[in-house]
Design a protein around this motif. Structure first.
Motif, PDB file in Angstrom:
ATOM      1  N   VAL A 181       3.003   9.080  -5.434  1.00 41.62           N
ATOM      2  CA  VAL A 181       2.405  10.145  -6.419  1.00 41.62           C
ATOM      3  C   VAL A 181       3.658  10.876  -6.055  1.00 41.62           C
ATOM      4  CG1 VAL A 181       2.108  11.220  -3.160  1.00 41.62           C
ATOM      5  CG2 VAL A 181       0.697  11.776  -5.896  1.00 41.62           C
TER       6      VAL A 181
ATOM      7  N   HIS B 128      -1.272  15.185  -1.961  1.00 44.10           N
ATOM      8  CA  HIS B 128      -0.065  15.471  -2.268  1.00 44.10           C
ATOM      9  C   HIS B 128       0.368  17.221  -3.204  1.00 44.10           C
ATOM     10  CE1 HIS B 128       3.110  16.261  -5.470  1.00 44.10           C
ATOM     11  NE2 HIS B 128       4.027  15.255  -4.812  1.00 44.10           N
TER      12      HIS B 128
ATOM     13  N   LEU C  75      -1.312   2.233  -7.877  1.00 43.28           N
ATOM     14  CA  LEU C  75      -2.209   3.225  -6.982  1.00 43.28           C
ATOM     15  C   LEU C  75      -3.698   3.482  -7.690  1.00 43.28           C
ATOM     16  CD1 LEU C  75      -2.228   5.174  -4.803  1.00 43.28           C
ATOM     17  CD2 LEU C  75      -1.307   6.651  -6.468  1.00 43.28           C
TER      18      LEU C  75
ATOM     19  N   VAL D 255      -4.891  10.353  -2.968  1.00 42.45           N
ATOM     20  CA  VAL D 255      -3.620  11.021  -2.652  1.00 42.45           C
ATOM     21  C   VAL D 255      -3.476  11.903  -3.305  1.00 42.45           C
ATOM     22  CG1 VAL D 255      -0.886   8.961  -2.930  1.00 42.45           C
ATOM     23  CG2 VAL D 255      -3.301   8.713  -2.087  1.00 42.45           C
ATOM     24  N   GLN D 256      -3.199  11.849  -4.744  1.00 47.45           N
ATOM     25  CA  GLN D 256      -3.240  13.331  -5.587  1.00 47.45           C
ATOM     26  C   GLN D 256      -3.373  14.892  -4.598  1.00 47.45           C
ATOM     27  OE1 GLN D 256      -4.635  11.919  -9.086  1.00 47.45           O
ATOM     28  NE2 GLN D 256      -2.821  11.177  -9.688  1.00 47.45           N
TER      29      GLN D 256
ATOM     30  N   SER E  18      -7.830   5.073  -4.583  1.00 48.63           N
ATOM     31  CA  SER E  18      -7.125   6.555  -3.305  1.00 48.63           C
ATOM     32  C   SER E  18      -6.226   7.419  -4.443  1.00 48.63           C
ATOM     33  CB  SER E  18      -6.729   5.613  -2.237  1.00 48.63           C
ATOM     34  OG  SER E  18      -5.266   4.692  -2.591  1.00 48.63           O
ATOM     35  N   GLU E  19      -6.468   6.707  -5.715  1.00 52.95           N
ATOM     36  CA  GLU E  19      -5.411   7.574  -6.684  1.00 52.95           C
ATOM     37  C   GLU E  19      -5.591   9.280  -5.988  1.00 52.95           C
ATOM     38  OE1 GLU E  19      -3.324   7.672 -10.882  1.00 52.95           O
ATOM     39  OE2 GLU E  19      -5.474   7.006 -10.697  1.00 52.95           O
TER      40      GLU E  19
ATOM     41  N   THR F 153       0.894  -1.095   0.101  1.00 58.12           N
ATOM     42  CA  THR F 153       0.237  -0.158   0.002  1.00 58.12           C
ATOM     43  C   THR F 153       0.955   1.403   0.636  1.00 58.12           C
ATOM     44  OG1 THR F 153      -2.064  -1.294   0.991  1.00 58.12           O
ATOM     45  CG2 THR F 153      -1.391   1.280   1.691  1.00 58.12           C
TER      46      THR F 153
ATOM     47  N   ARG G 198       1.155   4.487  -2.727  1.00 54.57           N
ATOM     48  CA  ARG G 198       0.564   5.487  -2.013  1.00 54.57           C
ATOM     49  C   ARG G 198       1.916   6.485  -2.443  1.00 54.57           C
ATOM     50  NH1 ARG G 198      -3.092   4.948   2.458  1.00 54.57           N
ATOM     51  NH2 ARG G 198      -4.996   3.885   1.778  1.00 54.57           N
TER      52      ARG G 198
ATOM     53  N   GLN H 206       2.862   3.311  -9.474  1.00 55.49           N
ATOM     54  CA  GLN H 206       1.386   4.727  -9.833  1.00 55.49           C
ATOM     55  C   GLN H 206       1.069   3.284 -10.575  1.00 55.49           C
ATOM     56  OE1 GLN H 206       3.975   6.985 -12.535  1.00 55.49           O
ATOM     57  NE2 GLN H 206       3.941   8.609 -10.450  1.00 55.49           N
TER      58      GLN H 206
ATOM     59  N   CYS I  56       0.627  10.277   2.382  1.00 53.52           N
ATOM     60  CA  CYS I  56      -0.401   8.222   2.523  1.00 53.52           C
ATOM     61  C   CYS I  56      -0.359   8.030   3.669  1.00 53.52           C
ATOM     62  CB  CYS I  56       1.224   7.655   2.284  1.00 53.52           C
ATOM     63  SG  CYS I  56       2.027   8.356   0.467  1.00 53.52           S
TER      64      CYS I  56
ATOM     65  N   ASP J 156      -3.610   6.961   6.903  1.00 54.06           N
ATOM     66  CA  ASP J 156      -4.925   7.297   7.152  1.00 54.06           C
ATOM     67  C   ASP J 156      -5.327   5.935   7.695  1.00 54.06           C
ATOM     68  OD1 ASP J 156      -5.240   5.108   5.195  1.00 54.06           O
ATOM     69  OD2 ASP J 156      -5.855   5.708   3.485  1.00 54.06           O
TER      70      ASP J 156
END
Length: 734
Positions: A245, A320, A307, A316-317, A312-313, A238, A242, A304, A259, A261
């Motif tokens: 990114v 970021h 991801l 996470v972006q 969750s992409e 995981t 993540r 990537q 990253c 959570d």
């Protein structure tokens, strides 16, 4: 030996074993473990490899009894998938057999007592900006490997002047990973080097075919990384996905914010990072006293893809982007202060992530406004750190995508105008400044009106001094009534100083520049202080105080060293050259003018097209030309144009640097008179004796010796004597 898959651990281990085999009278034994699935069979695998006849005793006991009296080297290749069993057995064997040595390869260290870990690096690749002599790229192992494998696939293949640059780019994008280079070279059966480079963005599809005698997981790049992924725990998988990114690297604080959570709690992150580092997925480093981690781009691309497979992409972006937007906001608030150098270093390191965050914003209509803010606020990121063309690119894109009237648009237009003025882009600067002013009036934005007056004054500085002075004074007054960081009004003061200097109002210039210095010194600020020192140097030059002028200008250069501010470097080198010309050191002036000319080429128009400054430059260049003659001046000017930034600084500051030139290149830099002086110094003559021999002043001899030191990177007469002797030996055929 640890390292990412395909980095060449096995090959290196075999090379080491071959080189040291004579030190092991009882032999060297390779034990290949890649195909071993059941860790309980590990002792039996070693028994088979050692050729021990089957015995009824337990396998570990058989091994210890056999190895105890022997001076043997065991090479255990690919331990990562049976790591615990390998660690236990190795520890047991080493305790029982004092003469035994073990060389293991694994993506993760065994973590037992007495272990020495050697991280196997990727193959050396030329730097992106390296200036290589044509035909010399094969001195880098990655390029050499590509050439050898390509010749095996396409008989007669050679690296030529036409394809060398493309091959270097290929090896850079393959990150010097030997397996990736070998898989890529196989494709030359059906592709040209240029086609291969063009298609490499689909590397996992492209690099599917390899040698049939490789292990199955090494026959494609995809299978190789799949193998590493399967060795990770679910939590590590995981985090791998993540963390992909991030671009260029990241610190633990950023990793926790982006990253973590409920699925990946922050209090488990440290152990997970350690696990990925142990498995060679993350590469640890230090920059500016901070620990940072990065992934090879191949590993990052794989993450990537993983991801994108999840849900969750986008989340996470977003995190970021938010992290780097907050970073920029904090940097802007603290830029004019004692942390400036720290912020400069951090923003330079984090630049790939800022770029990635901007890409995210401008690819989504509902995020463009944040992108507009991110590009518009950090004027210092684009101008101070040397990213002006890129800054214009982001600002132009964001302004085109978000055309609604807003304070964010005012500021973005102002920053775009700021860059355009310094680039000497007159048309764009005029249009952008007008747009800033009109929108600030429409929105009743006092900050925008101040920014517009500032940019108008800066632009007028290049063409109309009578207009520049009142505009810059207006900008100072408006900034004083607006809620802006202190760097904005203080960046007006060096420009206003210059306007007063060029107008002949030297007393006012002195008053303004001293105020600028006081403000910067009180705040612990360095970048704007360097411009203030530059302005003071110019002021002293026009007052005829040449030694003081050079001292101020050199202090300004020293302050520049923590940035990559080519703009400031070019300004200072120019005025330092004028000072040298005024002092009668014409050769130094010519070299410095050549260096500044090179710096201006990375920015735009020299001296941003300011006619008064260009006239001064022409005046002092004529002085140096008349003293040296056109051929001598042009030679010295060309030499300055070939200096690296560090060499420019060293020359300008009269520092000694070790020459990187070959003997013949160095010889060609000396003038005939300097060569005469060098020959006499090599004979042991003092400056007084040389002066008498050549019928010149002793001071002139000292100047020639200073030039020889600077050109050859020497700092003693003994070095000159040694060099002259070597030159004579070469001429005699020695």
């Amino acid at each position: 030996m640890t390292g990412v898959g395909g980095v060449g651990k096995t090959r290196l281990a075999l090379r080491v074993a071959r080189d040291v085999c004579r030190a092991f009278p009882d032999g060297v034994c390779l034990v290949e473990l890649a195909s071993l699935k059941d860790p309980d069979l590990l002792p039996h695998t070693l028994i088979d490899a050692l050729g021990i006849r089957e015995q009824s005793a337990p396998a570990p006991l058989v091994l210890t009894d056999y190895l105890r009296p022997r001076h043997t080297l065991l090479v255990l290749d690919n331990c990562e998938h049976i790591l615990e069993a390998a660690a236990d057995l190795v520890d047991r064997l080493l305790r029982a057999a004092p003469k035994l040595r073990i060389l293991a390869t694994s993506r993760q260290a065994l973590m037992i007592a007495g272990e020495h870990v050697y991280p196997v690096p990727t193959l050396p690749v030329p730097d992106v900006d390296a200036r290589l002599t044509p035909g010399s790229a094969t001195q880098f192992a990655a390029v050499n490997l590509f050439a050898a494998r390509a010749a095996a696939v396409v008989p007669g293949f050679e690296i030529t002047a036409d394809n060398e640059h493309t091959v270097i780019q290929l090896c850079q994008r393959l990150e010097g990973i030997p397996l990736a280079i070998e898989l890529a070279s196989v494709r030359l059966r059906v592709l040209t080097v240029e086609d291969l480079a063009h298609r490499l963005h689909r590397r996992f599809e492209l690099l599917r075919e390899g040698s049939r005698n490789l292990p199955e997981r090494h026959q494609t790049l995809q299978a190789l990384i799949d193998w590493s992924y399967e060795l990770c725990t679910p939590t590590e998988q995981t985090l791998w996905a993540r963390a992909s990114v991030f671009a260029g690297g990241f610190g633990l604080d950023a990793l926790e914010a982006v990253c973590s959570d409920e699925l990946l709690p922050a209090d488990t992150l440290l152990d997970t990072v350690a696990g990925l580092t142990d498995k060679s997925i993350l590469i640890r480093g230090e920059q500016g006293g901070r620990v940072r981690f990065r992934m090879l781009e191949t590993i990052r691309e794989y993450g990537q893809a993983r991801l994108r497979e999840g849900t969750s992409e986008t989340v996470v972006q977003h995190r970021h982007r938010d992290w780097y937007w907050r970073l920029i906001e904090k940097a802007a608030a603290e830029w004019f202060g004692p942390r400036q150098e720290e912020w400069a270093n951090l923003l330079r390191v984090e630049h790939p992530n800022v770029r990635s965050a901007l890409e995210f914003c401008l690819a989504r209509p509902d995020e463009v406004r944040v992108g507009l803010r991110m590009a518009g606020v950090p004027w210092f990121l684009w101008i101070v750190l040397g990213f002006m063309p890129e800054g214009r690119l982001w600002l132009d894109r964001a302004l085109a995508l978000d055309q609604e009237s807003s304070p964010d648009r005012v500021w973005a237009l102002g920053t775009a105008a700021h860059i355009a003025v310094f680039q000497g882009d007159e048309t764009a600067a005029a249009a952008l400044i007008d747009a800033v002013h009109e929108l600030a009036v429409q929105l009743d934005e006092p900050e925008g009106l101040a920014y517009a007056a500032h940019m108008r004054g800066l632009r007028a500085l290049g063409s109309d001094l009578s207009a520049a002075i009142p505009l810059l004074v207006e900008a100072l007054e408006r900034y004083g009534c607006a809620d802006v960081p202190a760097d904005y009004p203080n960046s007006v003061r060096p420009a206003l100083t210059m306007a007063y200097v060029l107008s002949g109002e030297l007393d006012r210039a002195t008053e303004v520049v001293e105020e600028a210095c006081e403000q910067c010194e009180q705040a612990g600020e360095r970048w704007l202080l360097s411009y203030a020192m530059w302005a003071k140097g110019f002021l002293r030059l026009l007052q005829g105080e040449l030694e003081q002028a050079e001292a101020f200008l050199c202090e300004a250069l020293q302050l520049k060293r923590f940035t990559e501010d080519n703009l400031g470097l070019a300004f200072i080198l120019d005025v330092l050259a004028w000072t040298a010309a005024a002092s009668g050191d014409s050769e130094r002036a010519a070299v410095l003018l050549g260096a500044s000319d090179q710096a201006w080429q990375t920015i735009g128009v020299p001296l941003f097209g300011a006619k008064h400054l260009l006239a001064r430059r022409e005046q002092f260049e004529d002085v140096a030309r008349q003293a040296m003659g056109n051929p001598g001046f042009d030679t010295a000017f060309a030499r300055g144009g070939q200096l690296t930034v560090e060499d420019m600084l060293a020359f300008a500051l009269r520092e000694r640097r070790v020459s990187r030139l070959g003997p013949r290149q160095a010889d060609s830099l000396l003038t005939p008179r300097e060569r005469e002086v060098a020959d006499l110094v090599a004979q042991g003559m003092s400056s007084k004796d040389v002066a008498a021999e050549l019928v010149i002043a002793r001071r002139t001899v000292d100047v020639h010796i200073e030039h020889i030191f600077a050109k050859l990177g020497f700092n003693s007469r003994t070095q000159i004597a040694t060099w002259v002797a070597q030159q004579g030996s070469r001429r005699d055929g020695g």
